[in-house]
Write a protein that holds these residues in place. Structure first.
Motif, PDB file in Angstrom:
ATOM      1  N   PHE A  77       0.807  -1.224   0.000  1.00  0.00           N
ATOM      2  CA  PHE A  77       0.000   0.000   0.000  1.00  0.00           C
ATOM      3  C   PHE A  77       0.840   1.275   0.000  1.00  0.00           C
ATOM      4  CE2 PHE A  77      -2.637  -3.092   2.527  1.00  0.00           C
ATOM      5  CZ  PHE A  77      -3.526  -3.370   1.510  1.00  0.00           C
ATOM      6  N   ARG A  78       2.166   1.141   0.064  1.00  0.00           N
ATOM      7  CA  ARG A  78       3.011   2.322   0.252  1.00  0.00           C
ATOM      8  C   ARG A  78       2.919   3.283  -0.926  1.00  0.00           C
ATOM      9  NH1 ARG A  78       9.306   1.617   1.659  1.00  0.00           N
ATOM     10  NH2 ARG A  78       9.282   0.770  -0.460  1.00  0.00           N
ATOM     11  N   ARG A  79       2.896   2.760  -2.147  1.00  0.00           N
ATOM     12  CA  ARG A  79       2.772   3.638  -3.307  1.00  0.00           C
ATOM     13  C   ARG A  79       1.419   4.355  -3.297  1.00  0.00           C
ATOM     14  NH1 ARG A  79       3.757   1.210  -9.225  1.00  0.00           N
ATOM     15  NH2 ARG A  79       5.737   0.760  -8.208  1.00  0.00           N
ATOM     16  N   ALA A  80       0.367   3.616  -2.971  1.00  0.00           N
ATOM     17  CA  ALA A  80      -0.974   4.212  -2.947  1.00  0.00           C
ATOM     18  C   ALA A  80      -1.075   5.300  -1.890  1.00  0.00           C
ATOM     19  CB  ALA A  80      -2.022   3.124  -2.693  1.00  0.00           C
ATOM     20  N   THR A  81      -0.569   5.048  -0.690  1.00  0.00           N
ATOM     21  CA  THR A  81      -0.664   6.057   0.366  1.00  0.00           C
ATOM     22  C   THR A  81       0.178   7.285   0.023  1.00  0.00           C
ATOM     23  OG1 THR A  81       1.098   4.973   1.640  1.00  0.00           O
ATOM     24  CG2 THR A  81      -1.183   4.401   2.179  1.00  0.00           C
ATOM     25  N   GLY A  82       1.322   7.067  -0.616  1.00  0.00           N
ATOM     26  CA  GLY A  82       2.143   8.200  -1.031  1.00  0.00           C
ATOM     27  C   GLY A  82       1.430   9.072  -2.053  1.00  0.00           C
TER      28      GLY A  82
END
Length: 199
Positions: A77-82
């Motif tokens: 999820f890191r790309r999405a949250t960024g």
């Protein structure tokens, strides 16, 4: 418990986060139209989007430590949250430009004369190339340089926390807490991996 969290995370597609994230500014806009944001809905919307953007940016920064220290794996999820953080911060900037200041000459004057505006604008500019390169093509194209470039996230989040602190009127706990949390999350990255293994 951690295994259950990781199992649940694997079942949730990343695109769900984008849909959920779009609901918040939609709700704020509706609140502004219906009088739910008080006497100055533009300022309220501007501040709320900025605050939420910083919160999601902090959440993004916490994903790696969560895996490293607790074994909670939300890396997918890191790309999405960024990107969601960038979206919120972009809306924060857009509300300020279009609905608040409006006059181009005053916008430029604010950027030059008000340090907290200058810092916030620099933070957004730092985030811009990170958002643009948050795709698989850029990862392949840039290779190792992609990881180097995305370390600018640390610069952007510090600038965002300082921007919020300077924006606050009088002594307020919330921006101080955010700055302390950011400093703590960044400090965790300074601990060598070998020391963690021995511990």
């Amino acid at each position: 418990m951690i295994d259950l969290l990781n199992a649940a995370a694997r079942k949730v597609p990343s695109w769900v986060l984008y849909i959920v994230a779009a609901l918040y500014p939609t709700f704020l806009f509706y609140q502004g139209l219906t009088g739910g944001l008080g006497v100055d809905p533009v300022k309220a919307m501007e501040h709320e989007m900025g605050r939420k953007g910083l919160q999601v940016l902090i959440l993004t920064l916490s994903i790696t430590p969560l895996r490293r220290y607790l074994g909670v794996n939300f890396m997918k999820f890191r790309r999405a949250t960024g990107l969601i953080a960038f979206f919120y911060i972009g809306l924060h900037l857009l509300v300020w430009l279009v609905l608040d200041v409006q006059i181009p000459s005053e916008i430029w004057a604010d950027i030059l004369k008000r340090p907290y505006v200058t810092i916030g604008m620099v933070g957004f500019i730092v985030l811009l190339p990170l958002a643009i390169t948050s795709n698989n093509w850029s990862v392949r194209r840039l290779g190792r340089n992609w990881h180097v470039l995305h370390k600018l996230t640390y610069v952007a989040i510090v600038l965002g926390a300082v921007h919020f602190l300077m924006l606050a009127k009088g002594f307020q706990y919330e921006p101080i807490i955010y700055l302390v949390v950011v400093a703590f999350l960044l400090a965790l990255r300074l601990i060598p991996r070998r020391r963690l293994v021995r511990a």
